[in-house]
Design an enzyme around this catalytic site. Structure first.
Site, PDB file in Angstrom:
ATOM      1  N   GLU A 181      27.595 -23.164  12.323  1.00  0.00           N
ATOM      2  CA  GLU A 181      26.313 -23.767  12.581  1.00  0.00           C
ATOM      3  C   GLU A 181      25.565 -24.414  11.322  1.00  0.00           C
ATOM      4  O   GLU A 181      23.892 -23.994  12.292  1.00  0.00           O
ATOM      5  CB  GLU A 181      25.882 -23.230  14.021  1.00  0.00           C
ATOM      6  CG  GLU A 181      27.002 -24.284  14.562  1.00  0.00           C
ATOM      7  CD  GLU A 181      26.368 -24.144  16.605  1.00  0.00           C
ATOM      8  OE1 GLU A 181      24.968 -22.901  16.290  1.00  0.00           O
ATOM      9  OE2 GLU A 181      26.818 -24.403  17.251  1.00  0.00           O
ATOM     10  N   GLU A 375      34.153 -24.592  19.070  1.00  0.00           N
ATOM     11  CA  GLU A 375      33.270 -24.463  19.590  1.00  0.00           C
ATOM     12  C   GLU A 375      32.556 -24.638  21.405  1.00  0.00           C
ATOM     13  O   GLU A 375      33.078 -26.321  21.157  1.00  0.00           O
ATOM     14  CB  GLU A 375      31.574 -23.509  19.741  1.00  0.00           C
ATOM     15  CG  GLU A 375      31.540 -22.501  18.816  1.00  0.00           C
ATOM     16  CD  GLU A 375      30.582 -21.448  18.893  1.00  0.00           C
ATOM     17  OE1 GLU A 375      29.596 -22.033  19.369  1.00  0.00           O
ATOM     18  OE2 GLU A 375      29.927 -20.877  17.539  1.00  0.00           O
TER      19      GLU A 375
HETATM   20  C1  BG6 Z   1      26.702 -21.476  18.703  1.00  0.00           C
HETATM   21  C2  BG6 Z   1      26.737 -20.363  17.930  1.00  0.00           C
HETATM   22  O1  BG6 Z   1      25.147 -21.948  18.861  1.00  0.00           O
HETATM   23  O2  BG6 Z   1      26.205 -21.524  20.658  1.00  0.00           O
HETATM   24  C3  BG6 Z   1      26.776 -19.597  18.841  1.00  0.00           C
HETATM   25  O3  BG6 Z   1      28.025 -20.482  17.179  1.00  0.00           O
HETATM   26  C4  BG6 Z   1      26.417 -19.323  21.005  1.00  0.00           C
HETATM   27  O4  BG6 Z   1      26.619 -18.351  18.387  1.00  0.00           O
HETATM   28  C5  BG6 Z   1      26.757 -20.915  20.896  1.00  0.00           C
HETATM   29  O5  BG6 Z   1      26.671 -18.094  21.631  1.00  0.00           O
HETATM   30  C6  BG6 Z   1      26.653 -20.321  22.861  1.00  0.00           C
HETATM   31  O6  BG6 Z   1      25.044 -20.263  22.404  1.00  0.00           O
HETATM   32  P1  BG6 Z   1      24.373 -19.289  23.184  1.00  0.00           P
HETATM   33  O7  BG6 Z   1      23.096 -19.758  23.593  1.00  0.00           O
HETATM   34  O8  BG6 Z   1      24.088 -19.677  25.303  1.00  0.00           O
HETATM   35  O9  BG6 Z   1      25.780 -17.485  23.725  1.00  0.00           O
END
Ligand code: BG6
Length: 476
Positions: A181, A375
Site C-alpha cells: 500500500e 488483500e
Molecule cells: C491493509 C494493510 O491496510 O489493511 C494490512 O495492508 C492491514 O496490514 C489491513 O492489516 C486491514 O486493516 P486493519 O486495520 O483492519 O488491520
C-alpha cells in the site's frame, strides 16, 4: 446466467504480514522496527500518522512483540492453509530481521535462515509464495538516525536489502511486491514512510518527498530483480478503493477524480515510469517541491512493474465541500463522506462488493497489466461456541459477494491473476492493534491484552473457502 470462469492457474490463497503475525520481535538478532513501538487500542491510530509520542512512551503492551507467534508455529499454520488448498501465500519479510538497524553492510544470517525455512515450507506445501519486501515496518534506527524515507540514503539501504532477498530467494519466489500500500505514506506517514510529522505545515512536502524516495526505491528493486531473478514477476501495490462523487454536481465529480488521482498517482509512476502531468499543478498549488534528479528519472523509466496489486476493503465518497479532517467511520484512514447506500462493518468500514468490480475495471482500463487482489476481507468479532465451533456466516457472505464481483470483472475482460484475502489466519490489526478485529479462516485464541492459549481453530469459513478453491470459484 453465465458466471466468469477463473483461469486454471488462478492464485487462490491468503495474505499476512510479518509484523502482524510473527512475534519473536527480538529473536534471532532482529532489530526493533517501527511496528514494535506501537501499542494496541485507541491511542494507536493517531500514532500511525503522528508518531512522536510513541518514541517517548513505554506502553504496557505491544501487540507485535508476540503477534500470533507465527515465528515458532509457522509449520502448523502453513499446514492449515495447505489443507484449504491454497495455491498462493502472501507474507512479507521483516526488514529488521535481515538488517536489524537497516544501515549495516552485511545481512543478519540468522534472520535469513528463518525465511529460508519458512519459504521452503510454503513451497513444500505446494503454494506459490508472494513476498512483500516492505510491509508497514522498517528498522527503527532508520527513523531515528536518518529521518525515515525522507532521506535518500534509505533508498540505498532498501536496495541493498531487496538485493539480498532477490538473490537468495530467486528460485523459490516468483511474485514480489516492492511496497505494501505505497499510497499509505500519504495517509499514515509513520507506518507507511517512517516519518515523524510534528505539525501539518510541512506535511505535504514531507510525505511527497518520502513517497518519491519510495518510488525510486521500488524502481531500483525492479531493476535489481531483472538482473538477479529474471524469472520473477515484480509488482506495485495500492490501498485500493474508488472515490464516488457525493452528487452529480460536476464539482463533486471532479473532486472524486482528484481524490482517485491522489492514490493512483503512485501506480501511474510505477507502471508508466514517469510522473503524470497532473501532479505538476498539484505540487505547485501546495508549494511542494520534489527533488528529482535526471538519474532518478531514468531509474523510474527503467523500473516499471509487471503487475498491479491492490488491497480492497471499501469505496469512499468525495465531495467538493470541505471535510472536517474527513475521517468517516471509526477507524478508516481515508477521508470520506458517508455513503447512505452501503452498510458498514463493526469497525465502520463501508461494505461495497461492486466497488471491487469497479476498481478492477478502472485499474485495467488505466494500465492493461495483470491485476492481483492481494488483500480483501471483513474484520469482525468471532464467537467460539460451547461446542468449539465458530460460525462466521457474515465473513462467508462478505467474501462470497466480493468473489462474485471479481467473477463479473473477469467476464468484463479484466486479467485477474489471483486473490489472497487478508489475515487468512487471525492476526494483529494494523490500525487498532486489536486481535478482536479478526479476518481469518483460522481462529487464534488470543485477546487484546495478549492473553490466550494461541490455539488454532478452523472456522466455518475455512470449510467454505476450501470448497471455493477446489471448484475454482464455481461453488460459492
Ligand atoms: C491493509 C494493510 O491496510 O489493511 C494490512 O495492508 C492491514 O496490514 C489491513 O492489516 C486491514 O486493516 P486493519 O486495520 O483492519 O488491520
Amino acid at each position: 446466467m453465465s458466471i466468469g470462469k477463473f483461469p486454471k492457474d488462478f492464485l487462490w490463497g491468503g495474505a499476512v504480514s510479518a509484523s502482524q503475525c510473527e512475534g519473536a520481535y527480538d529473536v534471532g538478532g532482529k532489530g526493533l522496527s517501527t511496528a514494535d513501538i506501537l501499542p494496541g487500542g485507541k491511542t494507536r491510530i493517531p500514532l500511525l500518522q503522528y508518531a512522536k509520542p510513541a518514541l517517548a512512551t513505554v506502553y504496557d503492551y505491544y501487540p507485535s512483540h508476540e503477534g500470533i507467534d507465527f515465528y515458532h508455529r509457522y509449520k502448523e499454520d502453513i499446514a492449515l492453509l495447505a489443507e484449504m488448498g491454497f495455491k498462493a501465500f502472501r507474507t512479507s519479510i521483516a526488514w529488521s530481521r535481515i538488517f536489524p538497524k537497516g544501515d549495516e553492510e552485511e545481512p543478519n544470517e540468522e534472520g535469513l535462515k528463518f525465511y529460508d525455512a519458512l519459504l521452503a515450507e510454503v513451497v513444500r506445501q505446494g503454494m506459490e509464495p508472494v513476498i512483500t519486501i516492505s510491509h508497514f515496518e522498517m528498522p527503527l534506527h532508520l527513523v531515528k538516525e536518518y529521518g525515515g524515507w525522507l532521506n535518500p540514503r534509505v533508498v540505498e539501504f532498501y536496495e541493498r536489502y531487496a538485493r539480498v532477498l532477490l538473490a537468495r530467494y530467486r528460485t523459490q519466489v516468483k511474485y514480489w511486491i516492492t511496497f505494501n500500500e505505497i499510497n499509505m505514506t500519504l495517509h499514515a506517514p509513520f507506518i507507511g514512510g517512517g516519518l515523524i510529522i510534528e505539525n501539518d505545515d510541512d506535511r505535504a512536502q514531507k510525505v511527497y518527498q518520502a513517497a518519491h524516495n519510495q518510488l525510486v526505491a521500488s524502481a531500483r528493486a525492479v531493476i535489481a530483480a531483472r538482473e538477479l531473478a529474471p524469472e520473477a514477476k515484480i509488482g506495485c501495490m495500492l490501498a485500493g478503493g474508488p472515490y464516488y462523487p457525493q452528487t452529480p454536481n460536476p464539482e463533486d465529480v471532479f473532486a472524486a477524480m482528484a481524490m482517485d488521482r491522489q492514490n493512483l498517482f503512485f501506480a501511474d509512476v510505477q507502471v508508466r515510469g514517469s510522473y503524470p502531468s497532473y501532479m505538476q499543478r498539484f505540487f505547485r498549488e501546495r508549494n511542494v517541491e520534489i527533488k528529482i534528479t535526471a538519474a532518478e528519472k531514468e531509474i523510474l523509466r527503467r523500473g516499471t512493474v509487471d503487475f498491479v496489486s491492490f488491497s480492497y476493503y471499501m469505496s469512499h465518497v468525495a465531495t467538493a465541500q470541505k471535510q472536517s479532517n474527513g475521517v468517516d467511520g471509526v477507524l478508516n484512514l481515508f477521508a470520506s463522506a458517508p455513503n447512505p447506500y452501503l452498510t458498514k462493518s463493526e469497525w465502520g468500514w463501508p461494505i461495497d462488493p461492486l466497488g471491487l468490480r469497479y476498481t478492477l475495471n478502472q485499474l485495467y482500463d488505466r494500465y492493461q497489466k495483470p491485476l492481483f487482489i492481494v488483500e480483501n476481507g471483513l474484520g469482525a468479532k468471532d464467537q467460539v461456541e460451547a461446542d468449539g465451533t465458530i460460525n462466521d456466516e457474515y465473513r462467508i457472505s462478505y467474501l462470497r459477494d466480493h468473489i462474485r464481483a471479481m467473477q463479473e470483472a473477469v467476464e468484463d475482460g479484466v486479467d485477474v491473476i489471483g486473490y489472497t484475502p487478508w489475515g487468512c489466519i487471525d492476526l494483529v490489526s494494523l490500525s487498532t492493534g486489536e486481535m478482536a478485529k479478526r479476518y481469518g479462516f483460522v481462529y487464534v485464541d488470543r485477546d487484546d491484552q495478549g492473553k490466550g492459549t494461541l490455539k488454532r481453530i478452523r472456522k466455518k469459513s475455512f470449510y467454505w473457502y476450501k470448497k471455493v478453491i477446489a471448484t475454482n470459484g464455481q461453488e460459492l
